[in-house]
Design a protein around this motif. Structure first.
Motif, PDB file in Angstrom:
ATOM      1  N   PHE A 269      -0.843  14.485 -40.998  1.00  0.00           N
ATOM      2  CA  PHE A 269      -1.632  13.543 -40.193  1.00  0.00           C
ATOM      3  C   PHE A 269      -0.681  12.899 -39.188  1.00  0.00           C
ATOM      4  O   PHE A 269       0.508  12.734 -39.473  1.00  0.00           O
TER       5      PHE A 269
ATOM      6  N   ASP B 248      -4.384  18.293 -40.225  1.00  0.00           N
ATOM      7  CA  ASP B 248      -5.704  17.678 -40.236  1.00  0.00           C
ATOM      8  C   ASP B 248      -6.197  17.636 -38.788  1.00  0.00           C
ATOM      9  O   ASP B 248      -5.504  17.124 -37.915  1.00  0.00           O
TER      10      ASP B 248
ATOM     11  N   CYS C 124      -8.793  16.036 -36.497  1.00  0.00           N
ATOM     12  CA  CYS C 124      -9.781  14.965 -36.383  1.00  0.00           C
ATOM     13  C   CYS C 124      -9.349  14.057 -35.239  1.00  0.00           C
ATOM     14  O   CYS C 124      -8.191  14.082 -34.826  1.00  0.00           O
TER      15      CYS C 124
ATOM     16  N   CYS D   4     -10.038  10.567 -35.330  1.00  0.00           N
ATOM     17  CA  CYS D   4     -10.092   9.133 -35.656  1.00  0.00           C
ATOM     18  C   CYS D   4      -8.750   8.410 -35.547  1.00  0.00           C
ATOM     19  O   CYS D   4      -8.704   7.227 -35.233  1.00  0.00           O
ATOM     20  N   GLU D   5      -7.642   9.111 -35.784  1.00  0.00           N
ATOM     21  CA  GLU D   5      -6.347   8.442 -35.635  1.00  0.00           C
ATOM     22  C   GLU D   5      -6.011   8.206 -34.154  1.00  0.00           C
ATOM     23  O   GLU D   5      -5.128   7.424 -33.840  1.00  0.00           O
TER      24      GLU D   5
ATOM     25  N   CYS E 120     -14.487   9.509 -35.436  1.00  0.00           N
ATOM     26  CA  CYS E 120     -13.999  10.890 -35.491  1.00  0.00           C
ATOM     27  C   CYS E 120     -14.507  11.756 -34.335  1.00  0.00           C
ATOM     28  O   CYS E 120     -14.402  12.980 -34.378  1.00  0.00           O
TER      29      CYS E 120
ATOM     30  N   SER F 286     -11.563  17.627 -40.404  1.00  0.00           N
ATOM     31  CA  SER F 286     -12.065  16.621 -41.345  1.00  0.00           C
ATOM     32  C   SER F 286     -13.092  15.693 -40.716  1.00  0.00           C
ATOM     33  O   SER F 286     -13.443  14.672 -41.290  1.00  0.00           O
TER      34      SER F 286
ATOM     35  N   LYS G 159     -17.694  16.305 -47.371  1.00  0.00           N
ATOM     36  CA  LYS G 159     -16.885  15.087 -47.270  1.00  0.00           C
ATOM     37  C   LYS G 159     -17.838  13.896 -47.233  1.00  0.00           C
ATOM     38  O   LYS G 159     -18.702  13.801 -46.357  1.00  0.00           O
TER      39      LYS G 159
ATOM     40  N   PHE H 194     -13.316   5.121 -51.112  1.00  0.00           N
ATOM     41  CA  PHE H 194     -12.004   5.543 -51.614  1.00  0.00           C
ATOM     42  C   PHE H 194     -11.029   5.942 -50.502  1.00  0.00           C
ATOM     43  O   PHE H 194      -9.901   6.293 -50.785  1.00  0.00           O
ATOM     44  N   TYR H 195     -11.492   5.916 -49.230  1.00  0.00           N
ATOM     45  CA  TYR H 195     -10.570   6.219 -48.133  1.00  0.00           C
ATOM     46  C   TYR H 195      -9.843   4.968 -47.624  1.00  0.00           C
ATOM     47  O   TYR H 195      -9.053   5.066 -46.687  1.00  0.00           O
TER      48      TYR H 195
ATOM     49  N   ARG I 113      -6.763   4.595 -44.516  1.00  0.00           N
ATOM     50  CA  ARG I 113      -6.968   4.065 -43.161  1.00  0.00           C
ATOM     51  C   ARG I 113      -5.859   3.096 -42.784  1.00  0.00           C
ATOM     52  O   ARG I 113      -5.573   2.915 -41.606  1.00  0.00           O
TER      53      ARG I 113
ATOM     54  N   GLN J 194     -20.419  11.402 -42.104  1.00  0.00           N
ATOM     55  CA  GLN J 194     -19.993  11.797 -43.446  1.00  0.00           C
ATOM     56  C   GLN J 194     -21.190  11.715 -44.399  1.00  0.00           C
ATOM     57  O   GLN J 194     -22.152  10.995 -44.149  1.00  0.00           O
TER      58      GLN J 194
ATOM     59  N   VAL K 127      -8.179  11.595 -53.128  1.00  0.00           N
ATOM     60  CA  VAL K 127      -7.915  10.763 -51.949  1.00  0.00           C
ATOM     61  C   VAL K 127      -7.110   9.494 -52.236  1.00  0.00           C
ATOM     62  O   VAL K 127      -6.834   9.160 -53.397  1.00  0.00           O
ATOM     63  N   SER K 128      -6.822   8.800 -51.162  1.00  0.00           N
ATOM     64  CA  SER K 128      -5.933   7.639 -51.236  1.00  0.00           C
ATOM     65  C   SER K 128      -6.373   6.599 -52.264  1.00  0.00           C
ATOM     66  O   SER K 128      -5.560   6.124 -53.058  1.00  0.00           O
TER      67      SER K 128
HETATM   68  C1  PBG Z   1      -9.858  11.632 -41.159  1.00  0.00           C
HETATM   69  C2  PBG Z   1      -9.538  11.661 -42.597  1.00  0.00           C
HETATM   70  C3  PBG Z   1      -9.745  10.671 -43.578  1.00  0.00           C
HETATM   71  C4  PBG Z   1      -9.145  11.142 -44.745  1.00  0.00           C
HETATM   72  C5  PBG Z   1      -8.629  12.394 -44.461  1.00  0.00           C
HETATM   73  N1  PBG Z   1      -8.905  12.723 -43.129  1.00  0.00           N
HETATM   74  C6  PBG Z   1     -10.324   9.317 -43.509  1.00  0.00           C
HETATM   75  C7  PBG Z   1     -11.680   9.073 -43.120  1.00  0.00           C
HETATM   76  O1  PBG Z   1     -12.530   9.955 -43.035  1.00  0.00           O
HETATM   77  O2  PBG Z   1     -11.913   7.893 -42.852  1.00  0.00           O
HETATM   78  C8  PBG Z   1      -9.065  10.384 -46.037  1.00  0.00           C
HETATM   79  C9  PBG Z   1      -7.944  10.757 -46.939  1.00  0.00           C
HETATM   80  C10 PBG Z   1      -7.659   9.782 -48.022  1.00  0.00           C
HETATM   81  O3  PBG Z   1      -8.335   8.765 -48.234  1.00  0.00           O
HETATM   82  O4  PBG Z   1      -6.672  10.049 -48.718  1.00  0.00           O
HETATM   83  N2  PBG Z   1     -11.141  11.860 -40.786  1.00  0.00           N
END
Ligand code: PBG
Length: 326
Positions: free
Chosen positions: A78, A117, A119, A121-122, A129, A164, A194, A199-200, A204, A220, A272-273
């Motif tokens: 990422f 990854d 996407c 969103c970052e 996204c 993602s 997804k 749990f994300y 973030r 999602q 996930v995180s």
């Molecule tokens: C980006 C993305 C996310 C995760 C992976 N790719 C976050 C989201 O959708 O907000 C989450 C991974 C994690 O919580 O470990 N779209």
């Protein structure tokens, strides 16, 4: 039945338990997520994810060597860009953070398998996204940007791309773009089922990707839906996904199991995180046995049917598995 049947006979000692064990974890199951940032000598711990860091490329390379030496075969990369904008330009910039990190990793540790990854969103100022039109994420205009991002990652040397974003039709858009640009051999692992999950949260913080308005529920999946996951997975396989992922893992073991039963492609699950942070936090409080709980969580994901597990525990688990001779 009893006393002829005594299931305890096969549980009497560790040797026989190991011999009849139905599921085993292996270090080759793991994919370790990494967070790349600009700078030098940066190794900033994510406060809600002890043991996970935002790392500059030089530090990532050091970490990658350790990851490989522990036997972990793959990483999921990422990136956190320097500047964000409305259309997430940093995501498909050939000199962006992920592209730079991929080149450095493949150069320094060529046999570490690098998955990126895909996407926006970052990279977007609003943290969604995709591109925003009329207050919501616009599906079709986003596809072209995701395809450009995937191609840019492939050009940098990524071994596999993993979208993602959960836009409709993105697997086909990415597959066609990769093929057109000369990357027919780069596989796509789709974040297929997804869910819009609480749990994300810690991720973030790590990826600096919290949406600045609203939430991700218009793209999602609804956590209440089970049958819909099979539809999402079927579509992604039809569109050309090589591996399909279920995310999160622990609270979606039924989905992993359904997907395993219904399709023949490899199934990945993202531990996930938030699932990681829960265990780490309870361990810090002295409330649980971290090592046993980690192995139990990972084993349950494998038992449900996952072939591959994306997990922040990959390094810890690799160390434990090698210490017990697995
Ligand atoms: C980006 C993305 C996310 C995760 C992976 N790719 C976050 C989201 O959708 O907000 C989450 C991974 C994690 O919580 O470990 N779209």
């Amino acid at each position: 039945m009893f006393p002829v049947h005594r299931p305890r006979r096969l549980r009497r000692n560790e040797t026989i338990r190991r011999m009849v064990r139905e599921t085993s974890l292996s270090v080759s199951d793991f994919i370790y997520p990494l967070f790349a940032v600009y700078g030098k000598d940066v190794r900033k711990e994510v406060s809600s994810m002890p043991g996970c860091f935002q790392e500059s490329v030089d530090e990532l390379v050091k970490n990658a060597k350790e990851i490989r030496s522990l036997g972990v075969p793959a990483v999921m990369l990422f990136g956190i860009p320097e500047h964000k904008d409305e259309v997430g330009s940093g995501a498909y910039d050939d000199n962006g953070i992920v592209q730079t990190a991929v080149r450095a990793l493949k150069d320094a540790v060529p046999d570490l398998y690098v998955i990126t990854d895909v996407c926006l969103c970052e990279y977007t100022s609003h943290g969604h996204c995709g591109v925003i039109e009329k207050g919501d994420v616009a599906n079709d205009p986003t596809l072209e940007l995701l395809a450009r991002e995937a191609v840019s990652h492939a050009k940098a040397g990524a071994d596999m791309v993993a979208p993602s974003d959960m836009m409709d039709g993105r697997i086909e858009a990415i597959r066609l773009a990769l093929d057109d640009e000369g990357f027919p051999d780069i596989p796509v692992m789709s974040y297929a089922a997804k869910y819009a999950s609480a749990f994300y949260g810690p991720f973030r913080e790590a990826a600096e990707s919290t949406p600045q308005f609203g939430d991700r529920r218009s793209y999602q999946m609804d956590p209440a839906n089970r049958r819909e996951a099979l539809k999402e997975v079927a579509l992604d396989i039809e569109e050309g996904a090589d591996i399909v992922m279920v995310k999160p893992a622990m609270t979606y073991l039924d989905i992993i199991s359904d997907v395993r039963d219904s399709f023949d492609v490899p199934v990945a699950a993202y531990n996930v995180s938030g699932e990681y942070s829960l265990v780490k936090a309870a361990a810090r409080l002295g409330w649980i046995d971290e090592q046993r709980m980690m192995l139990e969580v990972l084993t349950s994901i494998k038992r449900a049917g996952a072939d591959l597990i994306l997990t922040y525990f990959a390094k810890d688990a690799a160390k434990v598995l090698s210490s017990i001779g697995l």
